[in-house]
Design an enzyme around this catalytic site. Structure first.
Site, mmCIF file in Angstrom:
data_model
loop_
_atom_site.group_PDB
_atom_site.id
_atom_site.type_symbol
_atom_site.label_atom_id
_atom_site.label_comp_id
_atom_site.label_asym_id
_atom_site.label_seq_id
_atom_site.Cartn_x
_atom_site.Cartn_y
_atom_site.Cartn_z
ATOM 1 N N HIS A 1 28.279 -14.454 -16.691
ATOM 2 C CA HIS A 1 29.148 -14.938 -15.614
ATOM 3 C C HIS A 1 28.627 -16.187 -14.916
ATOM 4 C CE1 HIS A 1 32.260 -14.386 -12.531
ATOM 5 N NE2 HIS A 1 31.336 -14.572 -11.609
ATOM 6 N N SER B 1 33.861 -18.492 -10.221
ATOM 7 C CA SER B 1 34.108 -17.088 -9.873
ATOM 8 C C SER B 1 35.219 -16.996 -8.831
ATOM 9 C CB SER B 1 32.799 -16.471 -9.398
ATOM 10 O OG SER B 1 32.910 -15.074 -9.286
ATOM 11 N N ASP C 1 30.920 -11.946 -20.023
ATOM 12 C CA ASP C 1 31.017 -11.868 -18.564
ATOM 13 C C ASP C 1 31.245 -10.414 -18.148
ATOM 14 O OD1 ASP C 1 31.664 -12.086 -15.842
ATOM 15 O OD2 ASP C 1 32.678 -14.012 -16.128
#
Lengths: 463, 429
Positions: A399, A272, A364
């Protein structure tokens, strides 16, 4: 109907003087019959394993064609309870082999050897928005596996199981050392495999949630890499956001300079926001020259000349672009869309000179990683370094691509490090495809790291 | 160390195993065709060091797989996946007569596995290793509970499997060495049995009197299991090793209280005064003390103390009266106890009595007296404290390492299958 009788039990218990842990008879049985109905035998192998190892669960000595529920239960470090279960019918020998048989119902269906872990979910009545994360890696994740009579969907805590075993899941292999790092302003935890070394190393960078998250670095060290888990965006500090790229370069330098580390075999792995940092280091750093990089659920869209503080300010300003779904979960993915064309708003991945593995999830909801990856591919194609890039893209995954068998979390509470707001963040993904993605991605990440940091041989997981 | 090639990688799976589980040891990232020594080291609770090692050559991918490749030298040779454990011996310079026994079952045996360059046979301590890994070997599975027992004058430790049960039970009797030995019970509990390890050899001393426990001691132990809320009262086995077998057989035949569902005898004999107490048994054995022999290294051979097997029915347990299945595990090179001769005599008695269908004998060539859980290092002779006189001697147990280690693995497998069959009702095909 099972008759229940406590009185004889109580008498016998009173006569039994035991030292050590007090045995409370939790089982109820028909004592007057004084004979044992055939009891199932439940086994799990290995009983103690690393979190990325598969286990084999077998139930024997059931009646033929008996309906049972195999159930897992875990009490987290945060004191929540998580459970998963599958419905099975024993074969003609009275055996259920979870690795081979298909579950016909429960939290997972089909032949799923590890379904009892990846489909774990908070038990009914739990707090909302939970995420299962091991804080203390020096102790294992303890999971109780039980087999219950019949096909059950609830009420497991009120029913006595036919049998139970306990299994331990470890992030840390024996012999791996854990060392606190507080050096040159860098805060982190170092994990060092046993032996003389030197070892290749991995700088492990998490995302915008901040804090010091150790478990992935512990697991990497259990696979032969010195790993440094880095703290930044600490929720405990007042002003943590004036960290610049220099912080990560210093961390890289500290890692590289360790006597146990092969200085030219250091990788950076980021998830991320950590992936954006990884790309920045790989593209621009004059001092950090990773041998390879892994970016999970990340994007190159990042204002390259701004501090972290300014970056998060920008994000907060563009929150106007963010949406909420029908459950009031925050969808952050559009914040960076459309992918900008201005060069100072994204990392010039055309400058990257080392092999790069991008792991992305097609569902995501937190970050526009699919679009970012397309853009990165184009940039690298134009710059002539596309051959360095490998992309792993997983349909219906979300995600949070974690180590294998980590329960899938479609949404959870997230604390904004900038203003300390608490929101319910939508991560995306569906349980089964997300679990498959985690298992496949981890295997490929380990192989990628082995290939570039050791040599090209398959990692031991595939023995 | 900057800029150096990374070290090879040693991997053990599982890295935390139960002691009867096999492991795979893999070395990677070596140059191809390199001669290496894979070495295992245990630092025991008694502060001794035990080691084993094998000689290998890495393949063209730079790997050595101990589970698949053949060792060409060291403390074991050939393809021996577990040789790094069962071929362990005390390192050179150790005290003599050692035996590796885990006292604290709450912690694992920690095995350091290292790889060295070249085919080495000694001086591992002084040589830097190329790489290491650490493996843990546990007697006690996760969730198994340990409970000290002091009720009713008993001294023992109870191990309970996880879960509510009820479970079959087991009375675990070690031999003449005495003391409270827990590891086998911890291991059996990890397989689903409530197991009571009993200390029965420590005599009670009051004033000038040294008294051994009476038969009621064992009956109290058996009753404790029967009455335990987590034990199935009609599914309790007796497991005895060496002298513990004599106790077990005697109780099984003559005790009105002890009715085992099945009985496992390891390296045992039925020769003992019928319905005698422990004191009677020792007195009888003492009568034959002149039969003690010594080997060329002056180690004590006690097997003849019970020989010849008597014809007098008052001097041996009448196994013709046994009513439960019996498994006899016998080492043919047992120098401590005439287990082979006893097993043969028992077979004849049971055939005459018509209950030999209850009997199974597993007899192992080249195997000594101490048939321990799998992968335990073979001990041919060790220090022994004679309980009554408190003198220390070196006793010859017998056996050769390779056949003895094979026997331990097979005997344990047979024991688990036997117990599952009779206590859980699981028939193995």
């Amino acid at each position: 109907m099972i008759l229940r009788s406590y009185c004889i039990l109580a008498q016998k218990t009173a006569r039994l003087l035991v030292s050590g842990r007090h045995q409370l008879p939790t089982c109820i049985r028909l004592r007057s019959a004084n004979s044992l109905a055939v009891r199932p035998v439940l086994s799990v192998q290995p009983t103690r394993a690393l979190v990325d190892e598969k286990f084999q669960i077998v139930v024997r000595n059931l009646f033929p064609k008996q309906e049972v529920t195999v159930h897992s239960l875990h009490h987290s470090d945060d004191k929540d309870s998580w459970e998963a279960f599958g419905h099975y019918i024993s074969d003609d020998n009275g055996t259920v082999t979870v690795m081979e048989d298909a579950s016909t119902g429960g939290t997972y269906t089909g032949t799923e050897p590890m379904g009892l872990l990846w489909s774990l979910r908070p038990i009914p009545g739990s707090r909302h928005g939970l995420r299962l994360r091991k804080r203390n890696v020096l102790s294992p994740m303890v999971v109780n596996i039980s087999v219950y009579k019949g096909l059950m969907n609830q009420g497991f805590s009120e029913e006595a199981p036919l049998a139970t075993v306990v299994t331990e899941r470890w992030y840390l292999a024996p012999g791996v050392q854990r060392v606190d790092i507080r050096e040159q302003g860098v805060i982190g935890t170092l994990f060092i495999p046993p032996g003389p070394g030197p070892f290749p190393a991995v700088l492990d960078i998490w995302g915008g949630g901040g804090g010091l998250v150790e478990y992935r670095a512990a697991l990497l060290a259990s696979h032969g890499f010195v790993a440094l888990a880095l703290e930044f965006l600490s929720p405990n500090k007042k002003r943590t956001l004036d960290i610049e790229t220099g912080y990560f370069e210093m961390a890289y330098h500290i890692l590289q300079s360790l006597p146990q580390v092969s200085s030219d075999r250091v990788a950076v792995l980021g998830l991320s926001f950590g992936a954006s940092v990884t790309l920045t280091l790989a593209a621009y750093s004059k001092t950090a020259k990773p041998r390879c990089c892994v970016c999970i659920s990340g994007s190159h869209v990042y204002p390259v000349n701004k501090t972290l503080f300014e970056y998060f300010q920008l994000i907060n300003q563009s929150l106007a672009n963010s949406r909420f779904d029908e459950n009031n979960h925050l969808i952050l993915r559009d914040v960076i869309l459309p992918i900008p064309t201005e060069p100072d708003l994204k990392v010039d991945v055309g400058k990257i000179k080392c092999p790069l593995l991008l792991v992305i999830a097609q569902d995501d909801q937190s970050w526009a990683t699919v679009e970012s990856t397309e853009d990165m591919e184009q940039i690298m194609e134009r710059s002539g370094n596309r051959h360095l890039l490998t992309v792993l893209s997983y349909p219906d995954a979300g995600h949070l691509i974690e180590p294998p068998y980590t329960p899938h979390i479609r949404f959870s509470y997230f604390i904004n490090p900038h203003n300390k707001d608490k929101v319910m963040m939508l991560w995306g993904g569906q349980p089964k495809p997300h679990a498959d993605a985690q298992e496949d991605a981890w295997e490929k990440i380990l192989r990628f790291l082995h290939k570039h940091l050791y040599q090209d041989i398959p990692p031991a997981n595939k023995l | 160390m900057s800029g150096k090639e990374p070290c090879p990688l040693v991997v053990v799976r599982p890295s935390r195993g139960i002691v009867d589980e096999k492991f795979v040891v893999l070395v990677q990232n070596l140059p191809p065709g390199l001669a290496v020594t894979v070495h295992a080291l245990i630092h025991s609770e008694d502060d001794d060091f035990w080691e084993a090692f094998g000689h290998y050559i890495s393949d063209d991918r730079g790997c050595v797989n101990v589970a698949k490749d053949g060792s060409i030298g060291g403390s074991y040779d050939g393809v021996k996946p577990m040789g790094l454990l069962w071929s362990m011996k005390p390192i050179p310079g150790s005290r003599p007569g050692l035996r590796l026994r885990k006292k604290d079952v709450h912690t694992p045996l920690v095995v350091n596995i290292s790889v060295y360059q070249g085919h080495m046979n000694e001086r591992f301590k002084d040589t830097p290793a190329l790489a290491c890994a650490v493996a843990e070997r546990w007697y006690k599975g996760p969730g198994v509970q340990r409970v000290g027992i002091t009720t009713n004058g008993l001294k023992g430790t109870l191990f309970l499997p996880p879960g509510a049960g009820p479970f079959p039970g087991l009375l675990d009797l070690w031999g003449g060495g005495g003391g409270l030995v827990e590891y086998r019970s911890a291991l059996l509990a990890s397989h689903g049995y409530v197991s009571l390890a009993l200390d029965y050899m420590t005599p009670k001393t009051s004033g000038n009197n040294t008294q051994h426990v009476g038969n009621d001691y064992f009956e109290a132990a058996f009753r404790l299991l029967q009455e335990h809320p987590q034990v199935c009262a009609d599914r309790i086995a007796l497991l005895g090793l060496s002298f513990g077998t004599s106790v077990a057989l005697g109780m099984a035949v003559y005790s009105p209280v002890i009715k085992p569902k099945c009985l496992v005898s390891v390296s045992g004999s039925h020769v003992m005064p019928v319905n005698g107490s422990l004191s009677d048994v020792f007195a009888e054995i003492k009568k034959n003390a002149h039969n003690t022999r010594h080997d060329e290294e002056n180690r004590i051979i006690w097997r003849d103390l019970l020989l010849p097997i008597p014809d007098d029915p008052s001097k041996k347990v009448d196994v013709g009266q046994i009513q439960c299945p019996v498994l006899l595990l016998v080492g043919e090179d047992d120098q401590n106890w005439p287990a082979s001769e006893s097993a043969e005599d028992m077979r004849q008695m049971m055939e005459k009595a018509g209950n030999s269908h209850l009997l199974t004998i597993a007899s192992y060539p080249g195997t000594g007296h101490l048939i321990e859980p799998p992968y335990s290092p073979h001990i041919r002779a060790s220090n022994f404290m004679v309980a009554q006189s408190r003198t220390k001697v070196i006793v010859l147990w017998g056996g050769q390492t390779v056949p003895h280690s094979k026997a331990q693995e097979d005997a344990w497998q047979k024991t688990l299958v036997f117990l599952e069959d009779h206590l859980y009702g699981i028939k193995h095909r």
